[in-house]
Scaffold this motif. Structure first.
Motif, PDB file in Angstrom:
ATOM      1  N   MET A   1      34.141  10.085  11.878  1.00 46.89           N
ATOM      2  CA  MET A   1      32.856   9.785  11.371  1.00 46.89           C
ATOM      3  C   MET A   1      32.982   9.534   9.931  1.00 46.89           C
ATOM      4  SD  MET A   1      29.267  11.701  12.427  1.00 46.89           S
ATOM      5  CE  MET A   1      28.018  11.901  11.290  1.00 46.89           C
ATOM      6  N   ASN A   2      32.416  10.541   9.049  1.00 44.82           N
ATOM      7  CA  ASN A   2      32.624  10.009   7.875  1.00 44.82           C
ATOM      8  C   ASN A   2      33.998  10.643   7.020  1.00 44.82           C
ATOM      9  OD1 ASN A   2      30.030   9.832   7.936  1.00 44.82           O
ATOM     10  ND2 ASN A   2      29.232  11.555   6.862  1.00 44.82           N
ATOM     11  N   GLN A   3      34.437  10.058   6.128  1.00 43.72           N
ATOM     12  CA  GLN A   3      35.748  10.092   5.626  1.00 43.72           C
ATOM     13  C   GLN A   3      35.412  10.629   4.127  1.00 43.72           C
ATOM     14  OE1 GLN A   3      38.332   6.803   5.656  1.00 43.72           O
ATOM     15  NE2 GLN A   3      38.559   7.167   7.749  1.00 43.72           N
ATOM     16  N   SER A   4      35.580  11.990   3.685  1.00 44.91           N
ATOM     17  CA  SER A   4      35.283  12.122   2.567  1.00 44.91           C
ATOM     18  C   SER A   4      36.388  12.368   1.786  1.00 44.91           C
ATOM     19  CB  SER A   4      34.732  13.774   2.481  1.00 44.91           C
ATOM     20  OG  SER A   4      33.298  13.591   3.039  1.00 44.91           O
ATOM     21  N   GLU A  15      25.521   4.388  11.247  1.00 46.64           N
ATOM     22  CA  GLU A  15      25.142   5.398  10.448  1.00 46.64           C
ATOM     23  C   GLU A  15      24.163   5.452   9.586  1.00 46.64           C
ATOM     24  OE1 GLU A  15      29.024   8.501  10.846  1.00 46.64           O
ATOM     25  OE2 GLU A  15      29.416   6.481   9.833  1.00 46.64           O
ATOM     26  N   VAL A  16      24.234   4.341   8.819  1.00 46.60           N
ATOM     27  CA  VAL A  16      22.990   3.829   7.838  1.00 46.60           C
ATOM     28  C   VAL A  16      21.819   3.706   8.498  1.00 46.60           C
ATOM     29  CG1 VAL A  16      22.481   2.460   6.162  1.00 46.60           C
ATOM     30  CG2 VAL A  16      24.714   3.324   6.120  1.00 46.60           C
ATOM     31  N   GLU A  37      25.858  -2.980  -0.705  1.00 47.72           N
ATOM     32  CA  GLU A  37      27.311  -3.362  -0.821  1.00 47.72           C
ATOM     33  C   GLU A  37      27.943  -2.807   0.347  1.00 47.72           C
ATOM     34  OE1 GLU A  37      29.059  -2.818  -4.627  1.00 47.72           O
ATOM     35  OE2 GLU A  37      27.329  -3.632  -5.465  1.00 47.72           O
ATOM     36  N   ALA A  38      28.850  -3.610   1.093  1.00 52.54           N
ATOM     37  CA  ALA A  38      29.942  -2.963   2.141  1.00 52.54           C
ATOM     38  C   ALA A  38      31.242  -3.372   1.800  1.00 52.54           C
ATOM     39  CB  ALA A  38      29.121  -3.615   3.555  1.00 52.54           C
ATOM     40  N   GLN A  39      32.163  -2.615   2.343  1.00 55.62           N
ATOM     41  CA  GLN A  39      33.538  -3.002   2.315  1.00 55.62           C
ATOM     42  C   GLN A  39      33.954  -3.233   3.777  1.00 55.62           C
ATOM     43  OE1 GLN A  39      35.255  -2.918  -0.841  1.00 55.62           O
ATOM     44  NE2 GLN A  39      33.016  -2.497  -1.386  1.00 55.62           N
ATOM     45  N   ARG A  40      34.622  -4.470   3.836  1.00 56.05           N
ATOM     46  CA  ARG A  40      35.457  -4.702   5.298  1.00 56.05           C
ATOM     47  C   ARG A  40      36.649  -4.143   5.124  1.00 56.05           C
ATOM     48  NH1 ARG A  40      34.376  -8.156   9.046  1.00 56.05           N
ATOM     49  NH2 ARG A  40      32.578  -9.288   7.967  1.00 56.05           N
ATOM     50  N   VAL A  41      36.828  -3.531   6.085  1.00 54.13           N
ATOM     51  CA  VAL A  41      38.154  -2.696   6.583  1.00 54.13           C
ATOM     52  C   VAL A  41      39.051  -3.367   7.668  1.00 54.13           C
ATOM     53  CG1 VAL A  41      39.156  -0.545   6.959  1.00 54.13           C
ATOM     54  CG2 VAL A  41      37.242  -0.473   5.714  1.00 54.13           C
ATOM     55  N   GLY A  42      39.865  -4.054   7.590  1.00 57.00           N
ATOM     56  CA  GLY A  42      40.401  -4.773   8.476  1.00 57.00           C
ATOM     57  C   GLY A  42      39.539  -6.140   8.856  1.00 57.00           C
ATOM     58  N   ARG A  44      37.354  -6.754  11.488  1.00 52.14           N
ATOM     59  CA  ARG A  44      36.001  -6.429  12.104  1.00 52.14           C
ATOM     60  C   ARG A  44      35.355  -5.106  11.408  1.00 52.14           C
ATOM     61  NH1 ARG A  44      35.578  -8.157  18.109  1.00 52.14           N
ATOM     62  NH2 ARG A  44      33.661  -6.746  17.465  1.00 52.14           N
ATOM     63  N   LEU A  45      36.175  -4.251  11.084  1.00 52.05           N
ATOM     64  CA  LEU A  45      35.342  -2.850  10.553  1.00 52.05           C
ATOM     65  C   LEU A  45      34.652  -3.076   9.356  1.00 52.05           C
ATOM     66  CD1 LEU A  45      35.117  -0.161  11.859  1.00 52.05           C
ATOM     67  CD2 LEU A  45      37.194   0.489  10.482  1.00 52.05           C
ATOM     68  N   ILE A  46      33.574  -2.581   9.250  1.00 51.31           N
ATOM     69  CA  ILE A  46      32.705  -2.615   7.699  1.00 51.31           C
ATOM     70  C   ILE A  46      32.385  -1.155   7.626  1.00 51.31           C
ATOM     71  CG2 ILE A  46      30.721  -3.363   6.860  1.00 51.31           C
ATOM     72  CD1 ILE A  46      30.855  -5.834   8.329  1.00 51.31           C
ATOM     73  N   ARG A  47      32.332  -0.778   6.403  1.00 48.07           N
ATOM     74  CA  ARG A  47      31.936   0.538   5.767  1.00 48.07           C
ATOM     75  C   ARG A  47      31.217   0.434   4.685  1.00 48.07           C
ATOM     76  NH1 ARG A  47      32.564   1.990  10.147  1.00 48.07           N
ATOM     77  NH2 ARG A  47      34.288   3.315  11.174  1.00 48.07           N
ATOM     78  N   LEU A  48      30.527   1.701   4.499  1.00 52.34           N
ATOM     79  CA  LEU A  48      29.299   1.654   3.482  1.00 52.34           C
ATOM     80  C   LEU A  48      29.659   2.618   2.515  1.00 52.34           C
ATOM     81  CD1 LEU A  48      27.975   0.126   5.876  1.00 52.34           C
ATOM     82  CD2 LEU A  48      26.263  -0.298   4.141  1.00 52.34           C
TER      83      LEU A  48
END
Length: 65
Positions: A1-4, A15-16, A37-42, A44-48
């Motif tokens: 889930m979250n990566q701290s 989740e947002v 703002e969002a970050q593309r990881v790979g 297809r994967l998007i993380r905020l």
């Protein structure tokens, strides 16, 4: 889930959406409009960054159910 870690807490679009009580499509629109703002990881994967989202949109208040 979250990566701290040192760089904060990164969450998914879903989740947002759950935090703000909106549909994931709404979060995608906010990203496209530049509201958050969002970050593309790979490919297809998007993380905020959750703290960044809170700074831009404010922290959601709990609703009375």
């Amino acid at each position: 889930m979250n990566q701290s870690g040192d760089r904060g807490s990164f969450v998914s679009i879903s989740e947002v959406a759950e935090i703000y009580g909106v549909h994931p499509t709404t979060v995608r629109r906010w990203i496209m409009e530049g509201r958050i703002e969002a970050q593309r990881v790979g490919s297809r994967l998007i993380r905020l960054d959750l703290e960044s989202v809170y700074r831009k949109l404010g922290r959601p208040t709990p609703s009375d159910a």
